[in-house]
Design an enzyme around this catalytic site. Structure first.
Site, PDB file in Angstrom:
ATOM      1  N   MET A 173       0.714  -0.941  -0.048  1.00  0.00           N
ATOM      2  CA  MET A 173       0.012  -0.148  -0.146  1.00  0.00           C
ATOM      3  C   MET A 173       0.745   1.149  -0.070  1.00  0.00           C
ATOM      4  O   MET A 173       0.312   2.216   0.383  1.00  0.00           O
ATOM      5  CB  MET A 173      -0.909  -0.184   1.205  1.00  0.00           C
ATOM      6  N   GLY A 174       2.186   0.916  -0.295  1.00  0.00           N
ATOM      7  CA  GLY A 174       2.876   2.236  -0.444  1.00  0.00           C
ATOM      8  C   GLY A 174       3.688   2.838   1.030  1.00  0.00           C
ATOM      9  O   GLY A 174       3.492   2.194   1.887  1.00  0.00           O
ATOM     10  N   HIS A 205       9.341  -3.430   3.274  1.00  0.00           N
ATOM     11  CA  HIS A 205       8.811  -4.015   2.029  1.00  0.00           C
ATOM     12  C   HIS A 205      10.181  -4.042   1.049  1.00  0.00           C
ATOM     13  O   HIS A 205       9.945  -4.749   0.149  1.00  0.00           O
ATOM     14  CB  HIS A 205       8.249  -2.416   1.536  1.00  0.00           C
TER      15      HIS A 205
HETATM   16  P1  AMP Z   1       1.610  -2.979   3.355  1.00  0.00           P
HETATM   17  O1  AMP Z   1       2.016  -1.856   2.675  1.00  0.00           O
HETATM   18  O2  AMP Z   1       1.465  -2.651   4.933  1.00  0.00           O
HETATM   19  O3  AMP Z   1       0.141  -3.554   2.924  1.00  0.00           O
HETATM   20  O4  AMP Z   1       2.379  -4.050   3.406  1.00  0.00           O
HETATM   21  C1  AMP Z   1       3.126  -4.768   2.214  1.00  0.00           C
HETATM   22  C2  AMP Z   1       3.766  -6.125   2.484  1.00  0.00           C
HETATM   23  O5  AMP Z   1       4.899  -5.828   3.188  1.00  0.00           O
HETATM   24  C3  AMP Z   1       2.780  -7.052   3.072  1.00  0.00           C
HETATM   25  O6  AMP Z   1       3.215  -8.257   2.575  1.00  0.00           O
HETATM   26  C4  AMP Z   1       3.619  -6.769   4.466  1.00  0.00           C
HETATM   27  O7  AMP Z   1       3.485  -8.165   5.202  1.00  0.00           O
HETATM   28  C5  AMP Z   1       5.003  -6.482   4.090  1.00  0.00           C
HETATM   29  N1  AMP Z   1       5.392  -6.019   5.294  1.00  0.00           N
HETATM   30  C6  AMP Z   1       4.973  -4.854   5.995  1.00  0.00           C
HETATM   31  N2  AMP Z   1       5.632  -4.620   6.971  1.00  0.00           N
HETATM   32  C7  AMP Z   1       6.699  -5.456   7.047  1.00  0.00           C
HETATM   33  C8  AMP Z   1       7.967  -5.740   7.858  1.00  0.00           C
HETATM   34  N3  AMP Z   1       8.313  -4.900   8.992  1.00  0.00           N
HETATM   35  N4  AMP Z   1       8.645  -6.872   7.482  1.00  0.00           N
HETATM   36  C9  AMP Z   1       8.252  -7.649   6.500  1.00  0.00           C
HETATM   37  N5  AMP Z   1       7.454  -7.316   5.672  1.00  0.00           N
HETATM   38  C10 AMP Z   1       6.758  -6.350   5.845  1.00  0.00           C
END
Ligand code: AMP
Length: 316
Positions: free
Chosen positions: A61-62, A68
């Protein structure tokens, strides 16, 4: 006899051309193509598929951070074309949640994607993903029922639907997700298996700040004081890990130890602390082989989640 050809000297006027070495970290943001429409994304996918090149997708989601970027770097190792989607998906937000104020930073994200080795940012408009008349949703029933599924009804339906749509548009060979959103990862694994989607789902470990806080785009909402309070979550999970390593297999003992730390932390409100089977996410009263302990808590207005895998050769 010597052939003139083989004796040909290199021209002194032309020094040998130097190879341009582009270090990954130094790729300019402009190296990353931004694609905003489904048609244009599909056109690129067709081209890449014709050349029999593999595709990796990292859905986000950016407002990207190191968590990420760890997914993007791994995607780079696994495929020829690395697509990072940035889409703040309205169907996974409940009324009153932070959809409208979700943090955004496209220029920063583009620089980070370039540095991590991504090729394309796919960022469709919500109106294109969900046009007038949209009425088809993907429901993963069991693994999404409890935990965040109970606290945020409809959330995983939105996640499963958008991930299925992204898979259909980008047609990745491999898609990468973080264990930070553990229930989401299991939901995606289940849907890929149940719907026979030809994509390998890869889950990667949670990336943390040096003090233990799990990285999250939502950490930006925390005031300095709240950020300090939020550290109780990772401290609690560490405690559970230590107890597990020392041989504790009773889930109620493990959750009690975490709750003790969380409830003693001012400013923090616990939503759940649960020990579950690592794949089905069924609650486990006792741990036979391995498990995952999951936490959700509110710090101020910010809802935070984190988890720890409990596995390995702890004493019994
Ligand atoms: P989001 O932008 O929050 O929807 O996350 C996008 C992707 O990044 C998802 O697969 C999350 O699980 C992963 N992600 C978010 N935070 C972390 C983190 N601290 N460590 C590893 N992966 C992450």
């Amino acid at each position: 006899m010597t052939s003139k050809k083989s004796r040909k000297k290199p021209s002194p006027k032309k020094p040998p051309r130097e190879k341009t070495v582009v270090k990954r970290g130094s790729r300019p943001a402009s190296a990353v193509r931004i694609i905003r429409t489904i048609d244009n994304m599909r056109a690129l996918v067709r081209e890449v598929r014709l050349r029999k090149r593999s595709i990796a997708l990292v859905p986000t989601m950016g407002f990207l951070h190191e968590g990420h970027l760890s997914l993007i770097r791994e995607a780079r190792r696994r495929a020829k074309l690395v697509v990072v989607s940035i889409f703040v998906n309205p169907t996974q937000f409940l009324p009153g949640e932070d959809l409208d104020r979700y943090p955004r930073d496209l220029p920063g994200d583009r620089r980070k994607v370039a540095a991590a080795g991504g090729d394309v940012i796919f960022m469709p408009e919500a109106a294109e993903m969900y046009p007038e008349g949209f009425q088809t949703f993907v429901d993963v029933t069991h693994v999404t029922r409890d935990l965040c599924g109970a606290a945020r009804p409809g959330h995983f339906r939105g996640v499963a639907t958008v991930v299925t749509k992204l898979f259909n548009i980008v047609q990745p060979d491999v898609a990468l997700f973080g264990e930070k959103d553990y229930q989401q990862l299991q939901c995606v694994r289940r849907l890929a298996q149940d719907l026979n989607l030809p994509v390998q789902i890869v889950g990667l470990p949670t990336v943390r700040e040096t003090d233990g806080l799990a990285m999250s785009s939502r950490n930006v909402y925390l005031s300095p004081e709240e950020r300090g309070q939020a550290l109780a979550i990772s401290r609690g999970l560490q405690k559970a890990r230590r107890l597990f390593s020392a041989g504790e297999r009773d889930s109620s003992e493990l959750t009690a130890a975490v709750l003790d730390i969380l409830r003693n932390q001012s400013g923090l409100e616990v939503e759940y602390v649960t020990v579950c089977h690592p794949e089905t996410l069924e609650r486990l009263p006792a741990i036979d082989r391995e498990a995952v302990i999951l936490v959700a808590a509110r710090v101020g207005k910010t809802r935070l989640i984190d988890n720890a895998r409990l596995k390995g050769t702890g004493r019994r």
